[in-house]
Design an enzyme around this catalytic site. Structure first.
Site, PDB file in Angstrom:
ATOM      1  N   HIS A 159       3.445  -7.727   1.306  1.00 21.14           N
ATOM      2  CA  HIS A 159       2.782  -8.637   2.245  1.00 21.14           C
ATOM      3  C   HIS A 159       1.683  -9.434   1.560  1.00 21.14           C
ATOM      4  O   HIS A 159       1.192  -9.054   0.498  1.00 21.14           O
ATOM      5  CB  HIS A 159       2.197  -7.862   3.435  1.00 21.14           C
ATOM      6  N   HIS A 214       0.840  -1.192   0.000  1.00 18.55           N
ATOM      7  CA  HIS A 214       0.000   0.000   0.000  1.00 18.55           C
ATOM      8  C   HIS A 214       0.877   1.245   0.000  1.00 18.55           C
ATOM      9  O   HIS A 214       1.921   1.282   0.658  1.00 18.55           O
ATOM     10  CB  HIS A 214      -0.910   0.012   1.223  1.00 18.55           C
ATOM     11  N   GLU A 268      -1.642  -0.784   8.371  1.00 20.25           N
ATOM     12  CA  GLU A 268      -2.580  -1.742   8.948  1.00 20.25           C
ATOM     13  C   GLU A 268      -1.888  -2.661   9.954  1.00 20.25           C
ATOM     14  O   GLU A 268      -0.661  -2.697  10.044  1.00 20.25           O
ATOM     15  CB  GLU A 268      -3.234  -2.579   7.849  1.00 20.25           C
ATOM     16  N   ARG A 272      -1.442  -4.506  -6.244  1.00 25.28           N
ATOM     17  CA  ARG A 272      -1.257  -5.957  -6.366  1.00 25.28           C
ATOM     18  C   ARG A 272      -0.120  -6.197  -7.358  1.00 25.28           C
ATOM     19  O   ARG A 272      -0.160  -5.714  -8.493  1.00 25.28           O
ATOM     20  CB  ARG A 272      -2.558  -6.594  -6.853  1.00 25.28           C
TER      21      ARG A 272
END
Length: 322
Positions: free
Chosen positions: A178, A103, A120, A198
C-alpha cells in the site's frame, strides 16, 4: 481517580513527502511546509502523548495507564495488553506519494522486532482531484515475479490504484502492499507499531541527498501476493446514529454524523473510547468532565465512563474502541 475525557498535544512529524494541509485544513500549530503526520494518541516509546486539558495536563498517556490501568483502558483491554496502549491514532497529509510499503503480522513482528504487527485503516478527509491510493496487487503474483519486478524497477506495473474522495474508507491488513498518494489527507487508526517494510520510494533522495532505506529482504516473507478486493469499506451513512465501519481483532471503528445531541450508554463497553473529529465540532463529556473538539482533534474517553454525552449541531466523528 475520576478520569474525564482527555485531549493530548499533537506530536508533529516532518516527512519528506509532507505538506501544509495539517496546518491549513486541520489548524495544527505548524511552521514548516513538510509536516506529514500528526500523532494524536500514541504510547510508542519516544513519542508518548501528553495531556493538554484539565487537572491532568502535563501527564503522559503512559503514566496514566500505569497508575489507572483498568479505569483508563478497561478490564478486558488491560487483561489482553497489560500497560501497552494498543492503538496509534494519526492524521496524515501526503503532498507527495508515500513510499510503497507493507507491515508484518503479529507473529512475524514479534519474532523479528518484539513488536505488534500493524493492521490499519484509513478514512479520507480531503483529496485533490485525481488523487489515488495504492492498495494491493492488480493480479496474483508469485514471490519470484515480485522479486524480478524489484530487480527490474517494474513494481508499479503490478500494483492496484484506487481513486479516492472524502469519506472513502480502506482497511489495510498486514502483508498488503500500500501507499498513500499525493494530495490525500486522511485519518489513520492502527495497531501500536512503527514497523514498516519500505520496498520502493520512487528513487527519491532526502535533504542530504541520500536514498531512504529499503527493506527488500525483510518484506519477501511478509507480503500477501494474492490479488484481493477486501480493502474498500462500505458503511451506512445514517445521520444521528452509530454506524459500524470496521470490526477486527485490533480495533472497532464506527462513524457518527450528528446534527443533534447524542447520549450513549457505555457502562458495559469495558474499553476506552476514542473520538476523532473529521468534521464540524462537538463537546464530549462523561460523569467527570467534558472537552470540546473540532475537525482535526481527538479525545480519549476513559473506560470507567458509564455514559458519554455528545453535544453538537454538526459533527462527524470516528469512534474507536477495542
Amino acid at each position: 481517580m475520576n478520569l474525564y475525557p482527555l485531549k493530548f498535544n499533537p506530536i508533529l512529524k516532518e516527512r519528506l513527502w509532507g505538506g501544509t494541509k495539517l496546518k491549513d485544513v486541520l489548524d495544527k500549530p505548524i511552521e514548516n511546509d513538510i509536516t506529514g503526520e500528526s500523532w494524536e494518541l500514541s504510547a510508542v516509546k519516544g513519542d508518548v502523548s501528553v495531556v493538554a486539558n484539565g487537572d491532568l495536563s502535563g501527564a503522559s498517556l503512559q503514566d496514566l495507564i500505569n497508575k489507572y490501568p483498568e479505569a483508563l483502558l478497561g478490564k478486558s483491554v488491560y487483561a489482553r495488553f497489560g500497560t501497552e496502549f494498543p492503538i496509534l491514532i494519526k492524521f496524515i497529509d501526503a503532498k507527495q506519494d508515500l513510499s510503497i510499503q507493507l507491515h508484518p503480522n503479529d507473529e512475524l513482528a514479534k519474532k523479528r522486532h518484539n513488536s505488534f504487527g500493524k493492521t490499519e485503516m484509513w478514512y479520507i478527509m480531503d483529496a485533490d482531484k485525481g488523487a489515488e491510493l495504492i492498495v494491493g496487487f492488480n493480479k496474483d503474483v508469485t514471490k519470484e515475479e515480485y522479486a524480478k519486478s524489484i530487480e527490474e524497477d517494474t513494481l508499479l506495473d503490478l500494483l492496484n490504484y484506487e481513486s479516492v474522495k472524502e469519506g472513502d474508507t480502506f482497511f489495510i491488513n498486514t502483508g498488503k502492499m500500500h501507499a498513500i498518494g499525493a494530495g490525500v489527507l486522511l485519518a489513520e487508526i492502527q495497531q501500536t507499531s512503527d514497523i514498516t517494510y519500505r520496498v520502493f520510494d520512487f528513487n527519491r533522495r532526502d535533504k542530504n541527498g541520500n536514498l531512504r532505506e529499503l527493506h527488500t529482504d525483510l518484506a519477501l516473507d511478509a507480503i500477501d501476493y494474492t490479488k484481493k478486493d477486501d480493502f474498500k469499506v462500505t458503511y451506512s451513512d445514517k445521520k444521528d446514529s452509530v454506524n459500524n465501519m470496521v470490526s477486527c481483532p485490533y480495533f472497532n471503528t464506527n462513524i457518527l454524523e450528528l446534527t443533534k445531541d447524542l447520549e450513549l450508554d457505555v457502562e458495559k463497553r469495558d474499553s476506552f473510547t476514542i473520538y476523532m473529529c473529521v468534521g464540524g465540532k462537538a463537546t464530549i463529556s462523561n460523569e467527570f468532565g467534558s472537552v470540546s473538539i473540532k475537525k482535526g482533534e481527538t479525545t480519549l474517553v476513559p473506560a470507567q465512563s458509564k455514559k458519554i454525552n455528545i453535544i453538537t449541531t454538526s459533527a462527524k466523528l470516528l469512534e474507536v474502541t477495542i
